[in-house]
Motif scaffolding. Structure first.
Motif, PDB file in Angstrom:
ATOM      1  N   ARG A  57      -0.191 -10.803  -5.145  1.00 40.84           N
ATOM      2  CA  ARG A  57      -0.902  -9.950  -4.198  1.00 40.84           C
ATOM      3  C   ARG A  57      -2.234 -10.552  -3.771  1.00 40.84           C
TER       4      ARG A  57
ATOM      5  N   GLY B 212     -14.122 -11.802  -2.698  1.00 40.47           N
ATOM      6  CA  GLY B 212     -13.969 -10.685  -3.630  1.00 40.47           C
ATOM      7  C   GLY B 212     -12.765  -9.789  -3.383  1.00 40.47           C
ATOM      8  N   ASN B 213     -11.969 -10.049  -2.339  1.00 40.97           N
ATOM      9  CA  ASN B 213     -10.796  -9.198  -2.075  1.00 40.97           C
ATOM     10  C   ASN B 213      -9.828  -9.237  -3.250  1.00 40.97           C
TER      11      ASN B 213
ATOM     12  N   ARG C 196     -10.201  -9.566  -6.420  1.00 40.84           N
ATOM     13  CA  ARG C 196     -10.559  -8.739  -7.575  1.00 40.84           C
ATOM     14  C   ARG C 196     -10.175  -7.277  -7.325  1.00 40.84           C
ATOM     15  N   LEU C 197     -10.370  -6.826  -6.092  1.00 39.99           N
ATOM     16  CA  LEU C 197     -10.090  -5.421  -5.794  1.00 39.99           C
ATOM     17  C   LEU C 197      -8.599  -5.106  -5.803  1.00 39.99           C
ATOM     18  N   VAL C 198      -7.754  -6.070  -5.441  1.00 39.17           N
ATOM     19  CA  VAL C 198      -6.332  -5.751  -5.319  1.00 39.17           C
ATOM     20  C   VAL C 198      -5.501  -6.160  -6.537  1.00 39.17           C
TER      21      VAL C 198
ATOM     22  N   HIS D  77      -4.579 -11.355   0.309  1.00 35.34           N
ATOM     23  CA  HIS D  77      -5.864 -10.747   0.658  1.00 35.34           C
ATOM     24  C   HIS D  77      -6.985 -11.781   0.662  1.00 35.34           C
TER      25      HIS D  77
ATOM     26  N   TYR E  15       0.840  -1.216   0.000  1.00 42.29           N
ATOM     27  CA  TYR E  15       0.000   0.000   0.000  1.00 42.29           C
ATOM     28  C   TYR E  15       0.867   1.256   0.000  1.00 42.29           C
TER      29      TYR E  15
END
Ligand code: SF4
Lengths: 380, 298
Positions: free
Chosen positions: A303, A352-353, A355-357, A307, A19
């Motif tokens: 990554r 769904g984590n 997909r976001l990262v 997550h 991050y």
């Protein structure tokens, strides 16, 4: 220490660092979008780019091979290497996918992994648990024990100490090696140039000291040109939480010099042979698959693993090594088929984590859902 | 894991059998879904619960029963093949009194909260089940058929808009139905989008986000807006939108032991922040249950 504790330590180290990198260097997100576009282009026209790279590698004075499956790929390399050789490898998931190391050893070669994590995996005979950190499940105590037992080298249970002693051992091997085998973070299709990212410094040595360099990876590593290939490597390292990476290497053919009358001749100091073996093993079929194709965009940053609540709990049992975690379920489907990937897809809760990262914005839950659907509805 | 497919097929038998017989995905007396709404008015805009709060505690019991049966008969495959799901379906499952009362209280609270927020909403005489479980298990064909039927029944009851109360129902109706049901034209809104809240009874709690609300339906911030007066404890690596974890519920029926381990890992992280955990989903409520859990409206 349990898997849960080991991975939580790793998570709390790498997630905040990633991050920080992404917020400090805000251009990285733009680069990731560019890489996604370029990768889409390649995946949609994979055969075109394969034709291009084949010609380009020939122009470089190298040899190009397209292997249909893992067995053929390992066979090609085994023939190039021969027997009774000392072979050094840099970390290579496709080598694990296709059982390359075992195959070369069976042919009577001495084979060493030179990435510290992969080396520990080789010594212990365990399976890799993460794409980039294959020994993430091992504590420093266990790592020291493995080195002590298998190599008879006394080491303290201390990460820096282990790295130094193993480094000394491996350096001795690399210097004497006949053949160096690397993967590729990205390959420029138009020129055949290979980009490799690393931190340990082993890849530079493996790709330049032995007189034969073999690039061994999947067909999806192609990028339209060197700029994109380089950018893909930059994006990969950033989203892996290691930015800037300590080294980015470029290899384009056997070593050469044009110092005498400006005529380019080979070899010079580096390898005199350059081979590129690209493995299909389900990738080209996936590229044509309306649901699985998106998985080919993956740049292997690892990554999504950190997550994913299922990977964090179930560990490398979620997926089939080397392809574990969210990307691993997709890649198990590509390289081993829906039958093998199905049970793992059933473990996905679609949190769904991932997909976001994902820097490539792959709709991983959607791909996994397709694997799940096929697994339970299609006859065996 | 090799018999996971066989297991899921058994589950499918159970689910389709129960849907046919009871209109619910588990063998449950539909009366338990109705009780909380007795005496409430009908309307074009209806609160649509899909019986999720009453069903959630029963998933585990259905799985336990299936598991026990297969152990008792010695060898899963034999039992699954011979007795199969139909044997199980003879056992009508029932929420315990406490469970049913809690479900009713939660739903009544939601209803009252909507009233107090000036939102007029009715209920359905007969409330069909959404089919979410079919979709989540991967049985898309059955789901598509079922969804078409639910849509037809809602239209026949004069419904124009449904107000959902849980993330699973909200997700299938707002995101999945339009892809599977031709001409789907119902309004779908979630109660969290409608309620006005000025006071939160507890403080220093930690939010366990529903995966669907936070990451698939973009309601992560909305829930925090509502709960802000209670000053929830946040940790960027435990309660962040990208870093929080699942309760394990979605695999409860398929891989119960994995679901349990995921739940325990999640609880360990949450309880480091607070022993008061607030959830907004009946499945999270059951899967993380046993501790000091509160549903958001409680
Ligand atoms: S799927 Fe995305 S996040 Fe996961 S390893 Fe590949 S590029 Fe990285």
């Amino acid at each position: 220490m349990s898997w849960g504790e080991a991975i939580e330590r790793a998570r709390l180290a790498i997630v905040p660092r990633t991050y920080q990198i992404l917020s400090r260097f805000s251009y990285l997100a733009d680069l990731a979008r560019e890489v996604r576009r370029a990768r889409e282009e390649v995946v949609k026209n994979l055969d075109f780019y394969l034709g291009q790279v084949e010609r380009a590698v020939g122009d470089l004075g190298g040899r190009f091979y397209l292997a249909q499956d893992g067995e053929e790929a390992a066979e090609v390399v085994a023939k190039v290497v021969g027997s009774g050789r000392l072979v050094v490898l840099s970390k290579n998931n496709v080598a694990v996918e296709t059982g390359l190391r075992r195959r070369l050893a069976e042919w009577g070669n001495e084979v060493w992994e030179t990435d510290l994590g992969e080396f520990l995996i080789q010594l212990s005979g365990e399976e890799p648990s993460h794409l980039l950190a294959p020994a993430v499940h091992m504590t420093r105590e266990r790592a020291a024990e493995v080195v002590r037992e298998k190599l008879n080298i006394a080491v303290e249970p201390d990460a820096a100490y282990i790295a130094r002693r193993v480094g000394e051992f491996l350096r001795g091997k690399i210097i004497k090696a006949d053949v160096g085998i690397t993967g590729a973070n990205a390959i420029a299709a138009d020129t055949g140039a290979v980009v490799l990212v690393e931190n340990e410094g082993n890849i530079r040595l493996v790709s330049s000291l032995p007189r034969v360099h073999i690039v061994y990876d999947g067909v999806e590593k192609l990028m339209p040109n060197l700029t994109y290939a380089f950018t893909a490597a930059v994006v990969q390292s950033a989203y892996a939480g290691l930015y800037p990476p300590t080294y980015i290497n470029l290899s384009a053919g056997p070593s050469s010099t044009a110092d005498v009358e400006m005529v380019r001749v080979t070899p010079a100091q580096g390898p005199r042979e350059f081979h590129m073996v690209l493995v299909d093993n389900g990738r080209r079929a996936a590229a044509r698959d309306p649901e699985l194709w998106e998985a080919l965009l993956c740049v292997r940053c690892g990554r999504c693993h950190m997550h994913c609540p299922i990977y964090l709990t179930a560990g490398p049992k979620f997926g089939v090594p080397p392809y574990t975690g969210p990307m691993g379920v997709m890649w198990t489907a590509i390289t081993r088929g829906v039958e093998a990937a199905g049970p793992h897809a059933m473990s996905c809760t679609h949190a769904g984590n991932c997909r976001l990262v994902c820097p490539m914005s792959i709709d991983i839950p959607k791909v996994i859902r397709a694997v799940k659907r096929r697994y339970i509805t299609e006859p065996k | 894991m090799s018999d996971v497919r066989q297991w899921v097929k058994t589950l499918r038998e159970l689910v389709t059998y129960s849907l046919e017989k009871y209109g619910l995905p588990l063998p449950v007396d539909p009366g338990v879904c109705r009780r909380w709404r007795e005496g409430l008015p009908r309307g074009e805009r209806v609160l649509y619960t899909s019986c999720m709060y009453q069903l959630a505690p029963l998933v585990k019991r259905a799985v336990d029963l299936l598991e026990k049966s297969r152990a008792a008969e010695g060898g899963a495959a034999a039992w699954l093949a011979s007795a199969g799901a139909k044997y199980l379906a003879r056992f009508l499952l029932k929420p315990s009194r406490d469970e049913e009362e809690r479900a009713s209280a939660i739903l009544k609270n939601i209803y009252r909260l909507l009233e107090r927020s000036g939102v007029e909403v009715g209920v359905l005489e007969e409330e069909p089940y959404s089919g979410a479980l079919l979709y989540e298990l991967g049985f898309e064909e059955e789901f598509a058929r079922h969804a078409g039927e639910v849509y037809r029944r809602l239209k026949a009851a004069g419904v124009r808009e449904v107000v959902t109360v849980d993330p699973h129902t909200h997700y299938v109706l707002s995101v999945v139905y339009p892809k599977y049901v031709d001409g789907f034209d119902l309004g779908v809104v979630n109660y969290l989008e409608l309620v006005k809240v000025s006071r939160v009874k507890i403080s220093n709690f930690v939010i366990h986000d529903s995966c669907l609300y936070s990451r698939h339906l973009d309601m992560y911030h909305r829930l925090r807006e509502i709960l802000a007066p209670g000053r929830p404890v946040e940790d960027p690596y435990v309660t962040g939108r990208e870093t929080s974890g699942c309760c394990g519920g979605p695999v409860e029926a398929v891989l119960p032991s994995l679901a349990k381990r995921v739940a325990l890992d999640r609880l360990a992280k949450l309880t480091r922040l607070s022993d008061k955990i607030v959830v907004a989903c009946p499945i999270c409520l059951v899967n993380l249950g046993g501790l000091d859990l509160a549903e958001v409206v409680e």
